[in-house]
Design a protein around this motif. Sequence first.
Motif, PDB file in Angstrom:
ATOM      1  N   ALA A  25      46.912  35.720  83.224  1.00 21.12           N
ATOM      2  CA  ALA A  25      46.345  36.720  82.331  1.00 21.12           C
ATOM      3  C   ALA A  25      47.477  37.325  81.513  1.00 21.12           C
ATOM      4  O   ALA A  25      48.660  37.240  81.884  1.00 21.12           O
ATOM      5  N   THR A  26      47.138  37.921  80.407  1.00 17.77           N
ATOM      6  CA  THR A  26      48.141  38.578  79.572  1.00 17.77           C
ATOM      7  C   THR A  26      47.587  39.904  79.068  1.00 17.77           C
ATOM      8  O   THR A  26      46.381  40.087  78.957  1.00 17.77           O
ATOM      9  N   THR A  27      48.502  40.808  78.769  1.00 15.37           N
ATOM     10  CA  THR A  27      48.132  42.038  78.092  1.00 15.37           C
ATOM     11  C   THR A  27      48.938  42.118  76.815  1.00 15.37           C
ATOM     12  O   THR A  27      50.153  41.899  76.824  1.00 15.37           O
ATOM     13  N   ALA A  28      48.265  42.353  75.707  1.00 12.42           N
ATOM     14  CA  ALA A  28      48.946  42.424  74.411  1.00 12.42           C
ATOM     15  C   ALA A  28      48.870  43.848  73.872  1.00 12.42           C
ATOM     16  O   ALA A  28      48.272  44.732  74.490  1.00 12.42           O
ATOM     17  N   ASN A  29      49.506  44.060  72.732  1.00 12.27           N
ATOM     18  CA  ASN A  29      49.681  45.370  72.086  1.00 12.27           C
ATOM     19  C   ASN A  29      50.656  46.239  72.880  1.00 12.27           C
ATOM     20  O   ASN A  29      51.502  46.901  72.310  1.00 12.27           O
ATOM     21  N   LEU A  30      50.543  46.240  74.199  1.00 10.57           N
ATOM     22  CA  LEU A  30      51.503  46.860  75.117  1.00 10.57           C
ATOM     23  C   LEU A  30      52.017  48.199  74.606  1.00 10.57           C
ATOM     24  O   LEU A  30      53.198  48.366  74.300  1.00 10.57           O
ATOM     25  N   GLY A  31      51.128  49.140  74.499  1.00 11.17           N
ATOM     26  CA  GLY A  31      51.518  50.466  74.055  1.00 11.17           C
ATOM     27  C   GLY A  31      51.842  50.479  72.580  1.00 11.17           C
ATOM     28  O   GLY A  31      50.955  50.399  71.723  1.00 11.17           O
ATOM     29  N   SER A  32      53.133  50.551  72.270  1.00 10.65           N
ATOM     30  CA  SER A  32      53.581  50.642  70.879  1.00 10.65           C
ATOM     31  C   SER A  32      53.693  49.285  70.199  1.00 10.65           C
ATOM     32  O   SER A  32      53.840  49.214  68.980  1.00 10.65           O
ATOM     33  N   GLY A  33      53.600  48.195  70.953  1.00 11.32           N
ATOM     34  CA  GLY A  33      53.853  46.864  70.390  1.00 11.32           C
ATOM     35  C   GLY A  33      52.624  46.214  69.810  1.00 11.32           C
ATOM     36  O   GLY A  33      52.291  45.065  70.154  1.00 11.32           O
ATOM     37  N   PHE A  34      51.949  46.912  68.908  1.00 16.09           N
ATOM     38  CA  PHE A  34      50.694  46.416  68.356  1.00 16.09           C
ATOM     39  C   PHE A  34      50.858  45.044  67.698  1.00 16.09           C
ATOM     40  O   PHE A  34      51.746  44.835  66.872  1.00 16.09           O
ATOM     41  N   ASP A  35      49.998  44.102  68.107  1.00 17.49           N
ATOM     42  CA  ASP A  35      49.949  42.753  67.549  1.00 17.49           C
ATOM     43  C   ASP A  35      51.257  41.983  67.703  1.00 17.49           C
ATOM     44  O   ASP A  35      51.486  41.002  66.996  1.00 17.49           O
ATOM     45  N   SER A  36      52.124  42.407  68.615  1.00 19.73           N
ATOM     46  CA  SER A  36      53.409  41.714  68.764  1.00 19.73           C
ATOM     47  C   SER A  36      53.855  41.575  70.211  1.00 19.73           C
ATOM     48  O   SER A  36      54.318  40.506  70.611  1.00 19.73           O
ATOM     49  N   ALA A  37      53.746  42.625  71.008  1.00 15.29           N
ATOM     50  CA  ALA A  37      54.274  42.597  72.375  1.00 15.29           C
ATOM     51  C   ALA A  37      53.220  42.119  73.355  1.00 15.29           C
ATOM     52  O   ALA A  37      52.064  42.557  73.314  1.00 15.29           O
ATOM     53  N   GLY A  38      53.612  41.217  74.229  1.00 11.72           N
ATOM     54  CA  GLY A  38      52.703  40.703  75.249  1.00 11.72           C
ATOM     55  C   GLY A  38      53.400  40.593  76.581  1.00 11.72           C
ATOM     56  O   GLY A  38      54.622  40.404  76.657  1.00 11.72           O
ATOM     57  N   LEU A  39      52.639  40.703  77.663  1.00  3.59           N
ATOM     58  CA  LEU A  39      53.181  40.648  79.012  1.00  3.59           C
ATOM     59  C   LEU A  39      52.290  39.753  79.862  1.00  3.59           C
ATOM     60  O   LEU A  39      51.061  39.885  79.832  1.00  3.59           O
ATOM     61  N   ALA A  40      52.902  38.829  80.604  1.00  3.59           N
ATOM     62  CA  ALA A  40      52.149  37.948  81.499  1.00  3.59           C
ATOM     63  C   ALA A  40      51.911  38.653  82.829  1.00  3.59           C
ATOM     64  O   ALA A  40      52.823  39.271  83.381  1.00  3.59           O
ATOM     65  N   LEU A  41      50.704  38.551  83.333  1.00  2.61           N
ATOM     66  CA  LEU A  41      50.326  39.223  84.572  1.00  2.61           C
ATOM     67  C   LEU A  41      49.992  38.210  85.662  1.00  2.61           C
ATOM     68  O   LEU A  41      49.550  37.096  85.382  1.00  2.61           O
ATOM     69  N   GLY A  42      50.181  38.639  86.897  1.00  2.00           N
ATOM     70  CA  GLY A  42      49.984  37.749  88.037  1.00  2.00           C
ATOM     71  C   GLY A  42      48.535  37.595  88.450  1.00  2.00           C
ATOM     72  O   GLY A  42      48.169  37.805  89.619  1.00  2.00           O
TER      73      GLY A  42
END
Length: 391
Positions: free
Chosen positions: A14-31
């Motif tokens: 799974a992933t989470t995007a936008n990540l607070g201030s990182g709109f349309d750019s920052a993403g994080l992979a989740l377990g």
Amino acid sequence: MAISFDAVSVSVPATTANLGSGFDSAGLALGLYDDATFELLPSADVEVDIHGEGADTLPRDSHNLMVRAFYESCDTFNIPPMGIRLAANNRIPQKRGLGSSASAIVSGVCAAAAFGGYDIADRDVQDAVFSSASRIEGHPDNVAPAVYGGLTLSWKSVRSVGSEADGPTSFPSSADRPAGSGVSGVSGIAGGPEDGSFAGYGLDPEDAAQEDASHTGSCTGQFYSVRYPVSSQISVYVFIPDFELSTEEARSALPFSVPFSDAAANLGRAALLPYVLSDAPNTGALYRSAGAPEEGSSCGTSMHQVLFDATEDRLHQQYRGGLMPESYGLVKALRAHGFAACISGAGPCVLVLDRDDGEGIADTGFSAVQQDRWRMQKMSVAPRGAVVRTA
């Protein structure tokens, strides 16, 4: 190209995007992973079996997103279209802002690459998967962490460096590629960029040889991503509601323009994300407006504040809040108590990033919403992206 096996299994986080201030750019992979097995059929039939999330709603024919992504990638990886049997075990909630569509697309593209004889562990192949999946998805911010893992910052370029504007139409077969060659100047995932290139741009070899796993760049076609490792001290808490919100609906709520001050605020905070999510705060120094540094060993409370600041958003959450008032209310309640909370992706899931043990997060969050409509799940950050096993 000859097919050397009849089935492949793909696991995508799974992933989470936008990540607070990182709109349309920052993403994080989740377990949290979706697993899918693709089996070739001697006919042109498409058979789909789905268990878990979306079992009652997702298409069970050629309209299934995993199947569509597979067929759209066959040419890229030099394999003929063929019949397919798909068995999907979905754990990622649908339409909740946790990258379920990106995971499905990456699964299909990875399967096509694997049937074509390409090793997903090879960085060149990962970059080709990233390129194909980003073009299918239309934007790279959820795709990149699904492919590479960790924290990624991604963008789409309006110009091309060293390739045609639309990127490669197919991935060269192993017989056509010289040993160690890359696609559009990509870089190794465990170290600095290869051959003096970083995200397709020239980089001095001495600059490229920085500390291992500190950052990598990848470039294929018009889509680019930089990957950063994430500290093991980072914990992720996800509040998952029992209601959905489509990305298209959420995007339609965005304004055509935003105040300059809001854009500037997000830029400054997004620049903090790679720092505050890494191990750097343990060894670096945090400078306050007074100018006196705090050594990393003594800035626990301060780094919590930096993480809080890095997740502040002024570009999308306030505009989408009317579509998901419970989610937006939960974010505000959590942030009022000092937790680094934000909407996950386009919502309606709510995400909290924490460098401590998360004490009090559940009580604070659930006091603002009806408990029977939400569940909180602690997740790890996935250091790796998609994994393929062949049969």
